[in-house]
Design a protein around this motif. Sequence first.
Motif, PDB file in Angstrom:
ATOM      1  N   GLN B  21      -0.308 -10.588   6.337  1.00 52.86           N
ATOM      2  CA  GLN B  21       0.569 -10.481   7.502  1.00 52.86           C
ATOM      3  C   GLN B  21      -0.044  -9.647   8.612  1.00 52.86           C
ATOM      4  N   PHE B  22      -1.203  -9.061   8.346  1.00 49.48           N
ATOM      5  CA  PHE B  22      -1.954  -8.312   9.348  1.00 49.48           C
ATOM      6  C   PHE B  22      -1.142  -7.191   9.984  1.00 49.48           C
ATOM      7  N   LEU B  23      -0.385  -6.497   9.159  1.00 46.98           N
ATOM      8  CA  LEU B  23       0.314  -5.307   9.619  1.00 46.98           C
ATOM      9  C   LEU B  23      -0.413  -4.085   9.081  1.00 46.98           C
ATOM     10  N   GLY B  24      -0.345  -2.996   9.813  1.00 42.68           N
ATOM     11  CA  GLY B  24      -0.966  -1.751   9.342  1.00 42.68           C
ATOM     12  C   GLY B  24      -2.479  -1.816   9.317  1.00 42.68           C
ATOM     13  N   ILE B  25      -3.055  -2.576  10.258  1.00 44.43           N
ATOM     14  CA  ILE B  25      -4.512  -2.720  10.297  1.00 44.43           C
ATOM     15  C   ILE B  25      -5.191  -1.403  10.682  1.00 44.43           C
ATOM     16  N   CYS B  26      -4.512  -0.625  11.514  1.00 42.17           N
ATOM     17  CA  CYS B  26      -5.142   0.617  12.003  1.00 42.17           C
ATOM     18  C   CYS B  26      -5.522   1.566  10.868  1.00 42.17           C
ATOM     19  N   PRO B  27      -4.571   1.963  10.010  1.00 35.99           N
ATOM     20  CA  PRO B  27      -4.991   2.828   8.896  1.00 35.99           C
ATOM     21  C   PRO B  27      -5.881   2.085   7.903  1.00 35.99           C
ATOM     22  N   PHE B  28      -5.669   0.777   7.795  1.00 29.35           N
ATOM     23  CA  PHE B  28      -6.481  -0.034   6.877  1.00 29.35           C
ATOM     24  C   PHE B  28      -7.969   0.093   7.226  1.00 29.35           C
ATOM     25  N   LEU B  29      -8.281   0.084   8.520  1.00 32.36           N
ATOM     26  CA  LEU B  29      -9.680   0.217   8.916  1.00 32.36           C
ATOM     27  C   LEU B  29     -10.079   1.674   9.073  1.00 32.36           C
ATOM     28  N   LEU B 146      -3.471  -1.477  -2.687  1.00 28.01           N
ATOM     29  CA  LEU B 146      -4.461  -2.374  -3.284  1.00 28.01           C
ATOM     30  C   LEU B 146      -5.481  -2.821  -2.242  1.00 28.01           C
ATOM     31  N   ALA B 147      -4.979  -3.255  -1.083  1.00 30.21           N
ATOM     32  CA  ALA B 147      -5.868  -3.776  -0.051  1.00 30.21           C
ATOM     33  C   ALA B 147      -6.812  -2.694   0.456  1.00 30.21           C
ATOM     34  N   ILE B 148      -6.261  -1.492   0.732  1.00 28.43           N
ATOM     35  CA  ILE B 148      -7.097  -0.454   1.353  1.00 28.43           C
ATOM     36  C   ILE B 148      -8.117   0.085   0.355  1.00 28.43           C
ATOM     37  N   VAL B 149      -7.729   0.164  -0.931  1.00 31.38           N
ATOM     38  CA  VAL B 149      -8.682   0.643  -1.928  1.00 31.38           C
ATOM     39  C   VAL B 149      -9.795  -0.384  -2.142  1.00 31.38           C
ATOM     40  N   LEU B 150      -9.421  -1.670  -2.146  1.00 30.11           N
ATOM     41  CA  LEU B 150     -10.437  -2.715  -2.270  1.00 30.11           C
ATOM     42  C   LEU B 150     -11.436  -2.633  -1.126  1.00 30.11           C
ATOM     43  N   LEU B 151     -10.904  -2.510   0.107  1.00 29.06           N
ATOM     44  CA  LEU B 151     -11.806  -2.463   1.252  1.00 29.06           C
ATOM     45  C   LEU B 151     -12.684  -1.212   1.197  1.00 29.06           C
ATOM     46  N   ALA B 152     -12.074  -0.085   0.781  1.00 31.50           N
ATOM     47  CA  ALA B 152     -12.859   1.154   0.696  1.00 31.50           C
ATOM     48  C   ALA B 152     -13.993   0.991  -0.313  1.00 31.50           C
ATOM     49  N   GLY B 153     -13.685   0.329  -1.447  1.00 32.12           N
ATOM     50  CA  GLY B 153     -14.724   0.088  -2.448  1.00 32.12           C
ATOM     51  C   GLY B 153     -15.855  -0.748  -1.883  1.00 32.12           C
ATOM     52  N   VAL B 154     -15.481  -1.785  -1.129  1.00 33.04           N
ATOM     53  CA  VAL B 154     -16.500  -2.648  -0.525  1.00 33.04           C
ATOM     54  C   VAL B 154     -17.331  -1.856   0.486  1.00 33.04           C
ATOM     55  N   ARG B 155     -16.628  -1.060   1.312  1.00 35.64           N
ATOM     56  CA  ARG B 155     -17.347  -0.314   2.355  1.00 35.64           C
ATOM     57  C   ARG B 155     -18.310   0.705   1.758  1.00 35.64           C
ATOM     58  N   PHE B 170     -18.809  -0.857  12.165  1.00 32.96           N
ATOM     59  CA  PHE B 170     -17.523  -1.507  12.268  1.00 32.96           C
ATOM     60  C   PHE B 170     -17.560  -3.032  12.095  1.00 32.96           C
ATOM     61  N   PRO B 171     -18.519  -3.728  12.705  1.00 34.11           N
ATOM     62  CA  PRO B 171     -18.514  -5.189  12.566  1.00 34.11           C
ATOM     63  C   PRO B 171     -18.537  -5.660  11.121  1.00 34.11           C
ATOM     64  N   ILE B 172     -19.391  -5.049  10.303  1.00 32.57           N
ATOM     65  CA  ILE B 172     -19.497  -5.503   8.921  1.00 32.57           C
ATOM     66  C   ILE B 172     -18.206  -5.184   8.163  1.00 32.57           C
ATOM     67  N   THR B 173     -17.531  -4.112   8.592  1.00 30.49           N
ATOM     68  CA  THR B 173     -16.235  -3.785   7.989  1.00 30.49           C
ATOM     69  C   THR B 173     -15.211  -4.874   8.285  1.00 30.49           C
ATOM     70  N   ALA B 177     -13.325  -7.239   5.701  1.00 32.84           N
ATOM     71  CA  ALA B 177     -11.865  -7.356   5.680  1.00 32.84           C
ATOM     72  C   ALA B 177     -11.454  -8.818   5.791  1.00 32.84           C
ATOM     73  N   ALA B 178     -12.180  -9.574   6.602  1.00 32.12           N
ATOM     74  CA  ALA B 178     -11.854 -10.989   6.777  1.00 32.12           C
ATOM     75  C   ALA B 178     -12.050 -11.754   5.478  1.00 32.12           C
TER      76      ALA B 178
END
Lengths: 270, 194
Positions: B21-29, B146-155, B170-173, B177-178
């Motif tokens: 739903q693409f909400l809360g993207i700011c803290p997500f990134l 779940l989403a933010i921890v997954l992305l943090a692991g990837v980053r 940032f671009p690769i992040t 995320a995409a």
Amino acid sequence: MLLSTSLPLAIVIPAAVLIVIAAVFAVLLAFLGRKLEVKRDEKVVQVESLLSGANCGGCGYAGCSAFAEALANGKADLSACNATSKANKDKIAAILGTVNDGEEMSFVVCCNGGSACEDKYDYHGYGDCASMELLAGGRKACPVGCMGAGTCVKHCDHHACSIGDKGYASIREDRCTLCGKCAKSCPKGLIKKIPARAKVYVACSNHAKGKDVRSYCKGGCIGCGMCMRNCPEGAITVVDNLAVIDYAKCIGCGACVAKCPSKCIKTREE
Amino acid sequence: MNPYFVIIIGAIFVNNFVLNQFLGICPFLGVSKKTNTALGMGFAVIFVMSIASVFTYLVNEFVLVKFGLEYMKTIAFILIIAALVQSVEIVIKKFSPSLYSALGVYLPLITTNCAVLGVALLNVEKAYNLVQSFLNGVFAGVGFTLAIVLLAGVRERIVPKNVPESFRGFPITLIAAAILSMAFSAFSGMFGIV
């Protein structure tokens, strides 16, 4: 349905409802804030007001307020802070019930080599002293000679470190906040603390024998002992071929500076 | 199917707040550089979302609907969430300093997080009752975590790698995320949940 169709009421009622909701929360917050106020430890507040407020991070904490908290909890030692004045440190020690035995310090670069010291090789690589150090211990023939590639300059946030025309680093004391980052960054450990009141210092860190030092550096301490013999207060000793000044005895007369054949005991103004 | 089960699975996977739903993207990134800070942020979001769901439900049901002011819910919810987070902060600062230091700066940060507001608004839109609203709040928070921890692991794994210069940072992040978001789109339709 309370909402009237007439225009003024259609505005007044929603506004009134929102204002009531907001007022309820405002009262609640004010009440909670008053009732559940967490008293900050009086000690921490006082200590923080006495710290320099430089927030340099030299102590290893996130800032002066984090350091103040650690001090109050007995987790940190006051000597970790270089930026706070001695007078304020004494006051902090009084608040904490400890004794401040450290005195005000300043940093000097203990090397007099630079262009007076021979190079082992020409360095054309990437980076600064830290990367040069990885290649056979740096380009200078002296194992503890300033390489002059500016790692300290890079780490200083206050533009106090610079590489002079003589090829070694120096520190401008008027800019130095005593954060100590340069001292930590120097791969040779040449930046040392001396008491701020000291008039003279030994600008060499080499413990090799005089003959060896002479063979590659014109500015290094050869351990001849001239300073030791000429010091009226007996403040200088030669330990492992390097002069050491005992600042508790030093009166800053400058006799050692005048007699040193290598000119490696310097007055601070230089 | 059990409606509660549908809400739980829907909130975590199928309609993941961040990735679908693409909400809360700011803290997500913003807070996904390290796994443990991401986890801290996630717990703070779970915490706030669950209490915000309950309170906004109550205010909506007993104040807004009563006065026929449903169209004011967005502004009212912002007010409620902000006040709520502040008061909760005061309370846990007093009674649980350890929880306070664990949530730390993230708690006030998410006061104005759109994912929190989103959960409150969606609860109303889907006409959930109190229990359902609460469940949706908790598990939307779990989905966010779940989403933010997954992305943090990837980053954490991407940063030390030799990323082409134009993509570094940032671009690769965003690309990561995409891809994560595309992977999550595979959940749509799971157990017949849309």
